[in-house]
Enzyme design. Structure first.
Site, PDB file in Angstrom:
ATOM      1  N   GLN A   2      -5.186  17.604  24.678  1.00  0.00           N
ATOM      2  CA  GLN A   2      -5.457  18.539  23.576  1.00  0.00           C
ATOM      3  C   GLN A   2      -6.663  17.973  22.653  1.00  0.00           C
ATOM      4  O   GLN A   2      -7.250  18.740  21.931  1.00  0.00           O
ATOM      5  CB  GLN A   2      -4.276  18.883  22.578  1.00  0.00           C
ATOM      6  CG  GLN A   2      -4.581  19.726  21.348  1.00  0.00           C
ATOM      7  CD  GLN A   2      -3.379  19.448  20.438  1.00  0.00           C
ATOM      8  OE1 GLN A   2      -2.846  18.452  20.264  1.00  0.00           O
ATOM      9  NE2 GLN A   2      -3.397  20.297  19.351  1.00  0.00           N
ATOM     10  N   ARG A  58     -13.336  14.064   3.119  1.00  0.00           N
ATOM     11  CA  ARG A  58     -12.647  13.857   1.899  1.00  0.00           C
ATOM     12  C   ARG A  58     -11.434  13.059   2.056  1.00  0.00           C
ATOM     13  O   ARG A  58     -10.990  12.127   1.293  1.00  0.00           O
ATOM     14  CB  ARG A  58     -12.027  15.072   1.125  1.00  0.00           C
ATOM     15  CG  ARG A  58     -11.404  15.135  -0.130  1.00  0.00           C
ATOM     16  CD  ARG A  58     -11.444  16.170  -1.183  1.00  0.00           C
ATOM     17  NE  ARG A  58     -10.889  16.029  -2.347  1.00  0.00           N
ATOM     18  CZ  ARG A  58      -9.568  16.494  -2.772  1.00  0.00           C
ATOM     19  NH1 ARG A  58      -9.157  17.155  -1.965  1.00  0.00           N
ATOM     20  NH2 ARG A  58      -9.261  16.230  -3.879  1.00  0.00           N
ATOM     21  N   PHE A 101      -9.734  20.158  21.193  1.00  0.00           N
ATOM     22  CA  PHE A 101      -9.868  19.970  19.606  1.00  0.00           C
ATOM     23  C   PHE A 101     -11.193  19.856  19.109  1.00  0.00           C
ATOM     24  O   PHE A 101     -11.869  20.230  18.347  1.00  0.00           O
ATOM     25  CB  PHE A 101      -8.551  19.324  18.922  1.00  0.00           C
ATOM     26  CG  PHE A 101      -8.808  19.341  17.587  1.00  0.00           C
ATOM     27  CD1 PHE A 101      -8.091  20.033  16.784  1.00  0.00           C
ATOM     28  CD2 PHE A 101      -9.427  18.140  16.738  1.00  0.00           C
ATOM     29  CE1 PHE A 101      -8.102  20.205  15.242  1.00  0.00           C
ATOM     30  CE2 PHE A 101      -9.484  18.084  15.363  1.00  0.00           C
ATOM     31  CZ  PHE A 101      -8.859  19.288  14.686  1.00  0.00           C
ATOM     32  N   LYS A 144       2.986  19.409  11.240  1.00  0.00           N
ATOM     33  CA  LYS A 144       1.957  18.904  11.609  1.00  0.00           C
ATOM     34  C   LYS A 144       1.786  17.482  11.483  1.00  0.00           C
ATOM     35  O   LYS A 144       1.354  16.730  12.333  1.00  0.00           O
ATOM     36  CB  LYS A 144       0.739  19.607  11.044  1.00  0.00           C
ATOM     37  CG  LYS A 144      -0.487  19.304  11.726  1.00  0.00           C
ATOM     38  CD  LYS A 144      -1.790  19.245  11.058  1.00  0.00           C
ATOM     39  CE  LYS A 144      -1.621  18.578   9.919  1.00  0.00           C
ATOM     40  NZ  LYS A 144      -2.949  18.448   9.240  1.00  0.00           N
ATOM     41  N   ASN A 196      -4.277  19.998   3.164  1.00  0.00           N
ATOM     42  CA  ASN A 196      -5.461  20.963   2.764  1.00  0.00           C
ATOM     43  C   ASN A 196      -6.717  20.117   2.420  1.00  0.00           C
ATOM     44  O   ASN A 196      -6.994  20.253   1.285  1.00  0.00           O
ATOM     45  CB  ASN A 196      -4.839  21.720   1.296  1.00  0.00           C
ATOM     46  CG  ASN A 196      -3.828  22.685   1.827  1.00  0.00           C
ATOM     47  OD1 ASN A 196      -3.811  23.385   2.605  1.00  0.00           O
ATOM     48  ND2 ASN A 196      -2.826  22.300   1.093  1.00  0.00           N
ATOM     49  N   ASP A 235      -2.384  22.831  13.981  1.00  0.00           N
ATOM     50  CA  ASP A 235      -2.959  23.427  12.610  1.00  0.00           C
ATOM     51  C   ASP A 235      -3.619  24.778  13.131  1.00  0.00           C
ATOM     52  O   ASP A 235      -3.628  25.223  14.256  1.00  0.00           O
ATOM     53  CB  ASP A 235      -3.794  22.133  11.932  1.00  0.00           C
ATOM     54  CG  ASP A 235      -5.154  21.956  12.711  1.00  0.00           C
ATOM     55  OD1 ASP A 235      -5.168  22.552  13.969  1.00  0.00           O
ATOM     56  OD2 ASP A 235      -5.968  21.245  12.377  1.00  0.00           O
TER      57      ASP A 235
END
Length: 398
Positions: free
Chosen positions: A324, A149, A328, A260, A144, A279
């Site tokens: 991928q 961050r 992405f 994940k 999250n 995700d």
């Protein structure tokens, strides 16, 4: 400040189609590289590395602490006090330079029209081969979260718990802390004060398990046995040969590790190229570009999670993670300008001074397909993970 020995600039002949550091180092694989005055800086294996790139070469400079100035970090790297500089071999390993990336791009383009459409604007994206412990902790922080961050959290771990290696100007650079450095009784409360939130407990619990609750070399024993260069000398013995599925399942037992995060560690830290982290970004790509599934939801079953990875593995082969990662990156808002540009007009300006040229170690071009991580976050997007329903787990999803 430690006394230093700084080696002169060297270079590896390498085209931008084989490696583009300006894309690879900021698309959510690693969170410790810092760009200062058009040069990328990071501490790896006890040394401070500085990188820059032009159209024909990767240029690198190594700064070593002098003998006795810094303790060995214990994460499985080479001794920072060694006499012979092995940075060329480290870079070859870290950037997975033994693989012919142009050949892989061609292979994926032949099997996938969508990849063929997107790839020209995103050449040179490689999956990094990072330290397994650092990768594990970094992606526990990713829950999250977004790239900036996560990078801030990882930097705080290094500043407060990792050894200082050197400076670039006034900016200090530390190595990543080993597991035992994060096992103290006050570490969790300190990390909460630093803004880690619920992730603080997961990090400390995992550090205690890796440092004290598992055999030495347990985490490294989960690595792909075909890709063990730079692994520590002591790897826990296993009764049966490890597989990607085995490694993934064992990682799921750790605090704060969901499907994940486990796939991110498998792909970027343990060398399992078939690993495809899923995700919400990847789920959106699967639905939008590959007509996968009909459910418009962020929550789906464990079986569906694996089916998305299997779908991409069927398209791109055993190295689906690498392919991928290209799509992405092309989907990230922070790369929107690059995605909209004419691929021929994308330029990377680097000023290069006279340097020593070092030929790449025998570049054995393995004709394998490599799938590398679907990166975690977007600079402006929260790391939205597809939550996987699972009765037996109540830990935060990675």
């Amino acid at each position: 400040m430690p006394s230093l020995r700084i080696l002169e600039w060297r270079k590896l002949p390498l085209s931008l189609t084989e490696l583009c550091i300006d894309t690879t180092l900021r698309c959510g694989q690693s969170f410790r590289w810092q760009k200062i005055d058009d040069e990328w800086n990071c501490v790896l294996r006890g040394r401070l590395l500085t990188l820059k790139q032009d159209e024909s070469a990767l240029h690198y400079k190594t700064t070593w602490p002098k003998a006795g100035s810094v303790p060995l970090n214990g994460t499985g790297g080479t001794d920072a006090l060694q006499k012979d500089d092995d940075t060329e071999a480290l870079l070859t390993h870290y950037f997975n330079l033994e693989y012919d990336l142009a050949a892989l791009y061609n292979q994926w383009s032949e099997s996938d029209p969508n990849f063929r459409l997107k790839a020209p604007k995103f050449a040179g994206i490689r999956i990094l081969h990072q330290d397994a412990w650092e990768t594990l902790v970094s992606f526990i922080c990713s829950s999250n979260n977004h790239i900036s961050r996560i990078s801030s959290m990882v930097n705080k771990l290094c500043v407060y718990y990792g050894p200082l290696i050197g400076h670039v100007g006034d900016q200090p650079f530390h190595d990543f802390p080993p597991p035992h450095a994060l096992t103290g009784k006050n570490v969790e409360s300190h990390l909460r004060e630093l803004g880690f939130g619920y992730r603080a407990k997961y990090i400390v619990d995992t550090a205690n398990l890796v440092a004290c609750g598992k055999p030495q070399g347990w985490l490294e024993s989960l690595a792909n046995p075909e890709n063990l260069e730079y692994a520590p000398a002591s790897i826990a013995a296993r009764e049966e040969p490890i597989t990607y599925r085995d490694a993934h399942e064992e990682l799921l037992q750790l605090a704060g590790v969901g499907p994940k995060v486990a796939d991110c560690v498998c792909l970027m830290g343990l060398g399992w190229s078939e690993s495809v982290p899923v995700d919400t970004h990847v789920w959106q790509i699967a639905q939008r570009d590959y007509r996968f599934g009909k459910t418009k939801t962020k929550t789906f079953s464990k079986a569906m999670y694996h089916s998305v990875g299997d779908h991409f593995r069927q398209i791109w082969g055993p190295y689906a993670g690498w392919a991928q990662s290209v799509l992405f990156t092309a989907n990230l808002k922070s790369f929107a300008e690059q995605a909209a540009a004419d691929p021929k007009t994308v330029e990377i300006k680097v000023e290069v001074k006279e340097e020593i040229t070092t030929e790449l170690l025998p570049r054995t071009r393995k004709r394998r397909t490599t799938a590398r991580v679907e990166q975690v976050k977007t600079e402006n997007d929260e790391t939205s993970e597809v939550k996987t329903n699972s009765r037996k787990r109540r830990k935060a999803r990675g």
